[in-house]
Design an enzyme around this catalytic site. Structure first.
Site, PDB file in Angstrom:
ATOM      1  N   SER A  12      -2.980   8.948  -0.606  1.00 59.58           N
ATOM      2  CA  SER A  12      -3.691   8.061  -1.358  1.00 59.58           C
ATOM      3  C   SER A  12      -5.235   7.520  -0.953  1.00 59.58           C
ATOM      4  O   SER A  12      -5.775   7.034  -1.539  1.00 59.58           O
ATOM      5  CB  SER A  12      -2.651   6.814  -1.030  1.00 59.58           C
ATOM      6  OG  SER A  12      -2.988   6.129   0.168  1.00 59.58           O
ATOM      7  N   SER A  49      -1.452   9.832   3.787  1.00 61.65           N
ATOM      8  CA  SER A  49      -2.656   9.627   3.101  1.00 61.65           C
ATOM      9  C   SER A  49      -4.017   9.880   3.573  1.00 61.65           C
ATOM     10  O   SER A  49      -5.098   9.718   3.032  1.00 61.65           O
ATOM     11  CB  SER A  49      -2.525   8.301   2.618  1.00 61.65           C
ATOM     12  OG  SER A  49      -1.585   8.130   1.513  1.00 61.65           O
ATOM     13  N   LYS A  69     -11.985   2.764   2.679  1.00 60.36           N
ATOM     14  CA  LYS A  69     -10.730   2.753   1.809  1.00 60.36           C
ATOM     15  C   LYS A  69     -10.419   1.152   1.330  1.00 60.36           C
ATOM     16  O   LYS A  69     -10.570   0.312   2.126  1.00 60.36           O
ATOM     17  CB  LYS A  69      -9.386   3.302   2.213  1.00 60.36           C
ATOM     18  CG  LYS A  69      -8.301   3.584   1.413  1.00 60.36           C
ATOM     19  CD  LYS A  69      -7.002   4.116   2.263  1.00 60.36           C
ATOM     20  CE  LYS A  69      -5.904   4.337   1.141  1.00 60.36           C
ATOM     21  NZ  LYS A  69      -4.869   4.999   1.905  1.00 60.36           N
TER      22      LYS A  69
HETATM   23  N1  GLN Z   1       2.214  10.081  -0.418  1.00 61.25           N
HETATM   24  C1  GLN Z   1       3.058   8.990   0.474  1.00 61.25           C
HETATM   25  C2  GLN Z   1       3.448   7.913  -0.378  1.00 61.25           C
HETATM   26  O1  GLN Z   1       3.046   7.798  -1.328  1.00 61.25           O
HETATM   27  C3  GLN Z   1       2.125   8.796   1.454  1.00 61.25           C
HETATM   28  C4  GLN Z   1       1.213   7.688   1.237  1.00 61.25           C
HETATM   29  C5  GLN Z   1       0.522   7.093   2.279  1.00 61.25           C
HETATM   30  O2  GLN Z   1       0.286   7.630   3.509  1.00 61.25           O
HETATM   31  N2  GLN Z   1      -0.203   5.925   2.072  1.00 61.25           N
HETATM   32  O3  GLN Z   1       3.936   6.911   0.044  1.00 61.25           O
END
Ligand code: GLN
Length: 447
Positions: A127, A151, A52
């Site tokens: 994400s 994410s 990532k």
């Molecule tokens: N969807 C969540 C957010 O936007 C989690 C994102 C994540 O775990 N980086 O904060």
């Protein structure tokens, strides 16, 4: 094989932001020459890995999916990268993501849209959407994602692969670009549970470079995969199978619970009474931390600097205005507001207290149950563009994953069938702090 597969599939999937083909092939050649020379092979010897793009990689662009970091070439490796390299894995490239990890569909990337390999009209989740899509498309043998509010698990669920969010502090955050520091954790996205156990074995270690890294004994995750779950106590929170959960998802989870029962596990309905506060609590705390963490992007120290400003303040403003996308700006505003004097007590401090209540809900259940099981997400993958203009609906998709991050516990998502739209369903198995061994054991027995 990985690069060939990427060539065949990435025009549609678009999982990768950067490929590192020359170095990866040189490394593969070097490992190949080493074979049979008597040296012990690393645990991930020769395995192509997709990383990532918020995990810093020496001399390999690390953008966090942000235009602001479009030219950022780190001079060091994250601890996780050093550990992969010591285990002789091969990094093939960096994967697409929602900007700085803020999103649930990868549509908030500053660069490109990633498509779900099961059906390109659907999002891969987020994400870590690029990492999950890369595994689902067979482009890499394992991937690293990061999980602040879901994410790793949610994109794994949307793409029909395995995603493990370790206990907060088990894997070093050194070199993970901070989104919300009290939540962030790196973990594996893999094709199956056994692979997740191997990658976690390499990642989990105390790191003096991360002050929140835990000093705990690391169990043998691989020998934990016994297939045995007889007598194990499984709690199923009614709040995670109630209103707002898609009927196909609910059915998939109920079928999975029957399988666990068939294997001898004892399944009981339980309650996590503060679940309804998890999303609002998370969306106060995470943006608060983000607003502070993202203050470092001033156009001076990292990334892209606006060249049309005639004084310092203008330069900060222009760099940030052009560098950040709209979701990141929304989070900075939310967080700055929640932390500002006069509102701090009502929002930030209150949210911290609710965070403790949510953690206590889990503590109480784990006094009686070995694992807690439910869906990873309330829905399967949704269509591209369906939720992107409605941030609140997008935030609500995190209902099943954020309680885990608020409590800091480990959880895995494993595939458990398909919905009528043909998209995969994810089963989430949550465990006690630092009890990844049991989480992996249950996931492996079910798989
Ligand atoms: N969807 C969540 C957010 O936007 C989690 C994102 C994540 O775990 N980086 O904060």
């Amino acid at each position: 094989a990985s690069f060939k597969r990427i060539q065949e599939t990435d025009e549609t999937v678009k999982a990768f932001l950067t490929l590192d083909e020359d170095r990866a092939k040189a490394k593969a050649k070097q490992l190949d020459e080493q074979l049979g020379k008597g040296d012990e092979m690393g645990l991930l010897f020769g395995l192509p890995a997709a990383i990532k793009d918020n995990i810093v990689t020496e001399n390999l662009k690390t953008t966090c999916g942000s235009k602001l970091l479009a030219n950022y070439d780190p001079i060091y490796n994250a601890t996780a990268m050093d550990r992969l390299s010591a285990a002789e894995a091969i990094v093939i490239g960096k994967t697409n993501m929602d900007e700085f990890g803020m999103g649930s569909s990868t549509e908030n990337s500053g660069f490109q849209l990633t498509h779900n390999p099961w059906n390109p009209e659907y999002v891969p989740g987020g994400s870590s959407g690029g990492s999950a899509a890369a595994i689902a498309a067979g482009q890499a043998y394992f991937a690293l994602g990061t999980d602040t509010g879901g994410s790793i698990r949610q994109p794994a669920s949307f793409c029909g692969v395995v995603g493990l969010k370790p206990t907060y502090g088990l894997v070093s955050r050194f070199g993970l670009v901070a989104y919300a520091s009290s939540f962030d954790v790196i973990g594996p996205i893999t094709k199956n549970v056994e692979d997740a156990a191997y990658v976690l074995s390499v990642l989990a270690a105390h790191d003096p470079y991360d002050s929140t890294s835990a000093e705990v004994e690391i169990p043998d995750y691989i020998s934990a995969l016994t297939g045995e779950v007889k007598g194990l106590k499984v709690g199923v929170p009614k709040e995670l199978l109630g209103e707002g959960i898609d009927p196909d998802v609910k059915n998939g989870v109920l079928e999975a619970l029957k399988v666990l029962e068939g294997l001898g596990a004892i399944v009981e309905e339980v309650s996590l009474p503060h679940t309804e506060y998890a999303v609002p609590t998370y969306y106060i705390l995470a943006p608060s931390e983000a607003s502070s963490n993202l203050a470092r992007y001033d156009g001076v120290r990292y990334g892209v600097r606006a060249d049309n400003a005639d004084n310092l303040i203008e330069m900060y403003k222009e760099s940030r205005s052009h560098g950040f996308g709209s979701e990141v700006k929304r989070r900075i505003m939310l967080g700055t507001y929640a932390l500002s004097s006069g509102y701090y007590d009502a929002y930030y401090k209150k949210a911290q207290k609710v965070r403790t209540l949510i953690k206590q809900d889990f503590d109480q259940l784990f006094a009686k149950y070995d694992v807690i099981v439910g869906p990873t997400a309330p829905t399967t993958a949704f269509k591209m563009g369906e939720k992107v203009s409605d941030p609140l609906t997008m935030y609500l998709n995190d209902i099943c994953t954020v309680p885990v991050n608020l409590a800091g516990i480990p959880a895995i998502s494993v595939p458990c069938g398909f919905a009528q739209n043909g998209m995969p369903i994810g089963l989430q198995i949550m465990g006690k702090h630092f009890d990844e061994a049991t989480v992996l054991r249950v996931a492996h027995a079910f798989e």
